[in-house]
Design a protein around this motif. Sequence first.
Motif, PDB file in Angstrom:
ATOM      1  N   ALA A 199      -3.781   9.807  11.776  1.00 15.15           N
ATOM      2  CA  ALA A 199      -4.320  10.191  10.750  1.00 15.15           C
ATOM      3  C   ALA A 199      -3.401  10.872   9.542  1.00 15.15           C
ATOM      4  CB  ALA A 199      -5.196  11.599  11.105  1.00 15.15           C
ATOM      5  N   ASN A 200      -2.003  11.200   9.774  1.00 17.44           N
ATOM      6  CA  ASN A 200      -1.347  12.207   9.133  1.00 17.44           C
ATOM      7  C   ASN A 200      -1.055  10.624   8.027  1.00 17.44           C
ATOM      8  OD1 ASN A 200       2.311  12.802   8.802  1.00 17.44           O
ATOM      9  ND2 ASN A 200       0.908  14.490   8.202  1.00 17.44           N
ATOM     10  N   HIS A 201      -0.680   9.943   8.242  1.00 16.01           N
ATOM     11  CA  HIS A 201      -0.194   8.595   6.884  1.00 16.01           C
ATOM     12  C   HIS A 201      -1.414   7.844   6.430  1.00 16.01           C
ATOM     13  CE1 HIS A 201       2.976  10.135   9.471  1.00 16.01           C
ATOM     14  NE2 HIS A 201       4.439   8.987   9.681  1.00 16.01           N
ATOM     15  N   CYS A 202      -2.415   9.003   6.319  1.00 20.98           N
ATOM     16  CA  CYS A 202      -3.755   7.195   5.655  1.00 20.98           C
ATOM     17  C   CYS A 202      -3.061   8.129   3.984  1.00 20.98           C
ATOM     18  CB  CYS A 202      -4.952   8.802   5.485  1.00 20.98           C
ATOM     19  SG  CYS A 202      -4.382  10.103   5.289  1.00 20.98           S
ATOM     20  N   SER A 203      -3.563   6.348   3.643  1.00 25.99           N
ATOM     21  CA  SER A 203      -3.201   5.556   2.548  1.00 25.99           C
ATOM     22  C   SER A 203      -3.789   7.134   0.984  1.00 25.99           C
ATOM     23  CB  SER A 203      -3.888   5.035   2.290  1.00 25.99           C
ATOM     24  OG  SER A 203      -5.664   4.885   2.150  1.00 25.99           O
ATOM     25  N   GLU A 204      -4.607   7.287   1.723  1.00 30.14           N
ATOM     26  CA  GLU A 204      -4.748   8.953   0.287  1.00 30.14           C
ATOM     27  C   GLU A 204      -3.207   9.506   0.477  1.00 30.14           C
ATOM     28  OE1 GLU A 204      -7.154  12.947   0.286  1.00 30.14           O
ATOM     29  OE2 GLU A 204      -7.988  11.791   1.568  1.00 30.14           O
ATOM     30  N   PHE A 205      -2.825  10.325   1.635  1.00 33.89           N
ATOM     31  CA  PHE A 205      -1.955  10.584   1.489  1.00 33.89           C
ATOM     32  C   PHE A 205      -0.186  10.646   1.108  1.00 33.89           C
ATOM     33  CE2 PHE A 205      -3.107  14.787   5.215  1.00 33.89           C
ATOM     34  CZ  PHE A 205      -3.587  14.944   3.807  1.00 33.89           C
ATOM     35  N   THR A 224      -1.986  -7.581  -4.065  1.00 31.02           N
ATOM     36  CA  THR A 224      -3.122  -5.973  -4.003  1.00 31.02           C
ATOM     37  C   THR A 224      -4.327  -6.132  -3.936  1.00 31.02           C
ATOM     38  OG1 THR A 224      -3.531  -8.247  -6.050  1.00 31.02           O
ATOM     39  CG2 THR A 224      -1.888  -6.411  -7.156  1.00 31.02           C
ATOM     40  N   LYS A 225      -4.556  -7.387  -3.529  1.00 27.39           N
ATOM     41  CA  LYS A 225      -5.906  -7.257  -2.761  1.00 27.39           C
ATOM     42  C   LYS A 225      -6.018  -6.608  -0.882  1.00 27.39           C
ATOM     43  CE  LYS A 225      -8.948 -10.647   0.406  1.00 27.39           C
ATOM     44  NZ  LYS A 225      -9.402 -11.178   0.443  1.00 27.39           N
ATOM     45  N   THR A 226      -4.270  -6.426  -0.302  1.00 27.31           N
ATOM     46  CA  THR A 226      -4.186  -5.301   0.675  1.00 27.31           C
ATOM     47  C   THR A 226      -4.595  -3.941  -0.123  1.00 27.31           C
ATOM     48  OG1 THR A 226      -2.639  -7.726   0.862  1.00 27.31           O
ATOM     49  CG2 THR A 226      -2.571  -5.328   2.093  1.00 27.31           C
ATOM     50  N   MET A 227      -3.265  -3.825  -0.664  1.00 22.52           N
ATOM     51  CA  MET A 227      -3.689  -2.477  -1.350  1.00 22.52           C
ATOM     52  C   MET A 227      -4.816  -2.445  -1.799  1.00 22.52           C
ATOM     53  SD  MET A 227      -1.237  -0.007  -2.377  1.00 22.52           S
ATOM     54  CE  MET A 227      -0.106  -0.060  -3.094  1.00 22.52           C
ATOM     55  N   GLY A 228      -5.341  -2.450  -2.753  1.00 22.11           N
ATOM     56  CA  GLY A 228      -6.739  -2.549  -2.245  1.00 22.11           C
ATOM     57  C   GLY A 228      -7.944  -1.970  -0.785  1.00 22.11           C
ATOM     58  N   SER A 278      -9.134   2.391   0.484  1.00 26.22           N
ATOM     59  CA  SER A 278     -10.471   2.127   0.321  1.00 26.22           C
ATOM     60  C   SER A 278     -11.296   2.305   1.918  1.00 26.22           C
ATOM     61  CB  SER A 278     -11.080   0.817   0.137  1.00 26.22           C
ATOM     62  OG  SER A 278     -10.453  -0.015   1.768  1.00 26.22           O
ATOM     63  N   ARG A 279      -9.620   3.155   2.986  1.00 25.68           N
ATOM     64  CA  ARG A 279      -9.763   3.811   4.309  1.00 25.68           C
ATOM     65  C   ARG A 279      -9.732   4.897   4.188  1.00 25.68           C
ATOM     66  NH1 ARG A 279      -5.180  -0.576   6.833  1.00 25.68           N
ATOM     67  NH2 ARG A 279      -7.095  -2.947   7.128  1.00 25.68           N
ATOM     68  N   ASP A 280     -10.563   5.800   5.233  1.00 26.29           N
ATOM     69  CA  ASP A 280     -10.303   6.804   5.213  1.00 26.29           C
ATOM     70  C   ASP A 280      -9.140   7.012   6.195  1.00 26.29           C
ATOM     71  OD1 ASP A 280     -11.685   7.042   7.954  1.00 26.29           O
ATOM     72  OD2 ASP A 280     -13.622   7.135   7.166  1.00 26.29           O
ATOM     73  N   ARG A 281      -8.462   8.474   6.772  1.00 28.15           N
ATOM     74  CA  ARG A 281      -7.522   8.637   7.498  1.00 28.15           C
ATOM     75  C   ARG A 281      -8.161   8.326   9.006  1.00 28.15           C
ATOM     76  NH1 ARG A 281      -8.774  13.001   5.432  1.00 28.15           N
ATOM     77  NH2 ARG A 281      -7.774  13.173   4.131  1.00 28.15           N
ATOM     78  N   TRP A 326       1.181   2.504   6.109  1.00 32.25           N
ATOM     79  CA  TRP A 326       1.580   3.829   5.087  1.00 32.25           C
ATOM     80  C   TRP A 326       3.538   2.862   4.758  1.00 32.25           C
ATOM     81  CZ3 TRP A 326       0.854   4.470  10.387  1.00 32.25           C
ATOM     82  CH2 TRP A 326       1.822   4.565  11.293  1.00 32.25           C
ATOM     83  N   GLN A 327       3.978   2.269   5.837  1.00 30.30           N
ATOM     84  CA  GLN A 327       5.016   1.346   4.988  1.00 30.30           C
ATOM     85  C   GLN A 327       4.956   0.878   4.304  1.00 30.30           C
ATOM     86  OE1 GLN A 327       7.992   3.870   6.372  1.00 30.30           O
ATOM     87  NE2 GLN A 327       9.647   2.237   6.512  1.00 30.30           N
ATOM     88  N   THR A 328       4.320  -0.249   4.684  1.00 25.34           N
ATOM     89  CA  THR A 328       3.315  -1.749   3.758  1.00 25.34           C
ATOM     90  C   THR A 328       2.542  -0.979   2.202  1.00 25.34           C
ATOM     91  OG1 THR A 328       2.314  -2.263   5.749  1.00 25.34           O
ATOM     92  CG2 THR A 328       1.699  -3.479   4.027  1.00 25.34           C
ATOM     93  N   GLN A 329       2.275   0.137   2.594  1.00 23.10           N
ATOM     94  CA  GLN A 329       1.771   0.653   1.303  1.00 23.10           C
ATOM     95  C   GLN A 329       2.427   0.416   0.199  1.00 23.10           C
ATOM     96  OE1 GLN A 329      -0.991   3.630   1.332  1.00 23.10           O
ATOM     97  NE2 GLN A 329      -0.815   4.163  -0.910  1.00 23.10           N
ATOM     98  N   ILE A 330       3.669   1.637   0.757  1.00 24.20           N
ATOM     99  CA  ILE A 330       4.872   1.664  -0.255  1.00 24.20           C
ATOM    100  C   ILE A 330       6.229   0.545  -0.627  1.00 24.20           C
ATOM    101  CG2 ILE A 330       6.905   2.821  -0.166  1.00 24.20           C
ATOM    102  CD1 ILE A 330       5.801   5.505   1.359  1.00 24.20           C
ATOM    103  N   PHE A 331       5.824  -0.371   0.484  1.00 26.05           N
ATOM    104  CA  PHE A 331       6.115  -1.721  -0.089  1.00 26.05           C
ATOM    105  C   PHE A 331       5.994  -2.020  -0.771  1.00 26.05           C
ATOM    106  CE2 PHE A 331       7.561  -5.360   2.286  1.00 26.05           C
ATOM    107  CZ  PHE A 331       9.341  -6.024   1.491  1.00 26.05           C
ATOM    108  N   ILE A 332       4.406  -2.497  -0.825  1.00 28.93           N
ATOM    109  CA  ILE A 332       3.915  -2.727  -1.532  1.00 28.93           C
ATOM    110  C   ILE A 332       3.892  -2.207  -3.162  1.00 28.93           C
ATOM    111  CG2 ILE A 332       1.120  -3.669  -2.282  1.00 28.93           C
ATOM    112  CD1 ILE A 332       0.818  -4.251   0.476  1.00 28.93           C
TER     113      ILE A 332
END
Length: 423
Positions: free
Chosen positions: A196-202, A337-341, A345-348, A356-362
């Motif tokens: 929850a703390n490492h959610c995509s929004e944050f 880019t599809k993975t990032m999308g 789209s996911r909530d926390r 979170w690591q994948t998001q920063i890596f992408i």
Amino acid sequence: MNIDFPYGKKTLGIDIPEDRLQGVLISTLHSFKTEKTQIELVEEALQNPIGSPRLSTLARGKQNVVLIASDHTRPVPSKAIIPPMLKEIRKGNPNADITILIATGCHRETSKEELVNKFGSEVVAQEKILVHDSSTSPMVKIGTLPSGGECIINRLVIDADLVVAEGFIEPHFFAGFSGSRKSILPGVASRTTVLANHCSEFIAHPKARTGILEGNPIHEDMVWAARKAKLAFIVNVVINAEKEAIFAVSGDMVEAHAEGCKFLSSLCKVDAKPADIVISTNGGYPLDQNIYQAVKGMTAAEATVKQGGVIIMLARSNDGIGGDAFYHQMADEMDITKTMGIFLSRDRNHTEADQWQTQIFIRLLLKAQVIYVSEAPDEIVRGLHMIPAHSLEEALKKAEKIVGNDKATITAIPDGVSVMVIE
């Protein structure tokens, strides 16, 4: 100019023509000298706590004491920190029942050999040491994080009469700085709370970056959790390239940590030197044992590589990938880019492990290609959308070919986790 880069427990060197070298980004942290030993620094900090009574005073009348310690993935000089802390606790209460709880977060369990390497055989033999497991340890829900996620913490911590922690302060690529409150979240939190703390929004938040605490939603959640868990006292150090303490603070988890961050910032902020090719590392052992952790060192390069450029990342990765979910999030979908999308789209409350690591890596892969120098199998590296190489020279030739210029500009970052690169 010959530059050496930490790689595992050794270094890899390369000659870079000075007319191509835009800069070598290093913190003055590594040249900072102190005449005091590590133990002397810790003892002095314990004698002069910031925003708190001494630890010995806090320990009076406290029978059940939990001392949270970092795990095998963190180069904390625990041999210099834990004994003085134990001595100070027992000065306040000689009969205190002390448990050293290893804050693994969502990492694998720390082995007996790693515990001995970290604390020394005497501490391991004489002290009660337990290892936190974010999935199987007994847990207690203590409230709801400001972000809305459930705050679930290891029961040992919640049942303790006194909770204290050791750690170190370094730039952190989305929490601003490591240390202090991170001993609780993610250190001894449940997997549900960490996700929850490492959610995509944050992670996507502009304040969730290296060196930023104010307005950083990830940091704010962590502080709330640590206060709620009654983290009463910390001892945090700042370390040099040899992983030795050069500065120590103790006391209140916010006030003492702030002083440590202030000291660190005065030494490790560096201006970006934009270049076609940027070479970075994770500072060698123990932070470069897996690919997952190596994303941290890449973010320093991200801040100074030109759009469309190349990052050469050196990380021995002798312990493998470091996260199966991280690997499959990258390897099972060719279109990043599809993975990032999907992540955004996911909530926390639906965050998946390692995203979170994948998001920063992408995010950094969308800016630059990455050539990875390691001992990891080539097929693993390719699966993670990187280009494998087995020497700096090979990596540089590949990078020059990608940018289409054998005179391409180069910036060197010998230790990517010790600098805060200001764009």
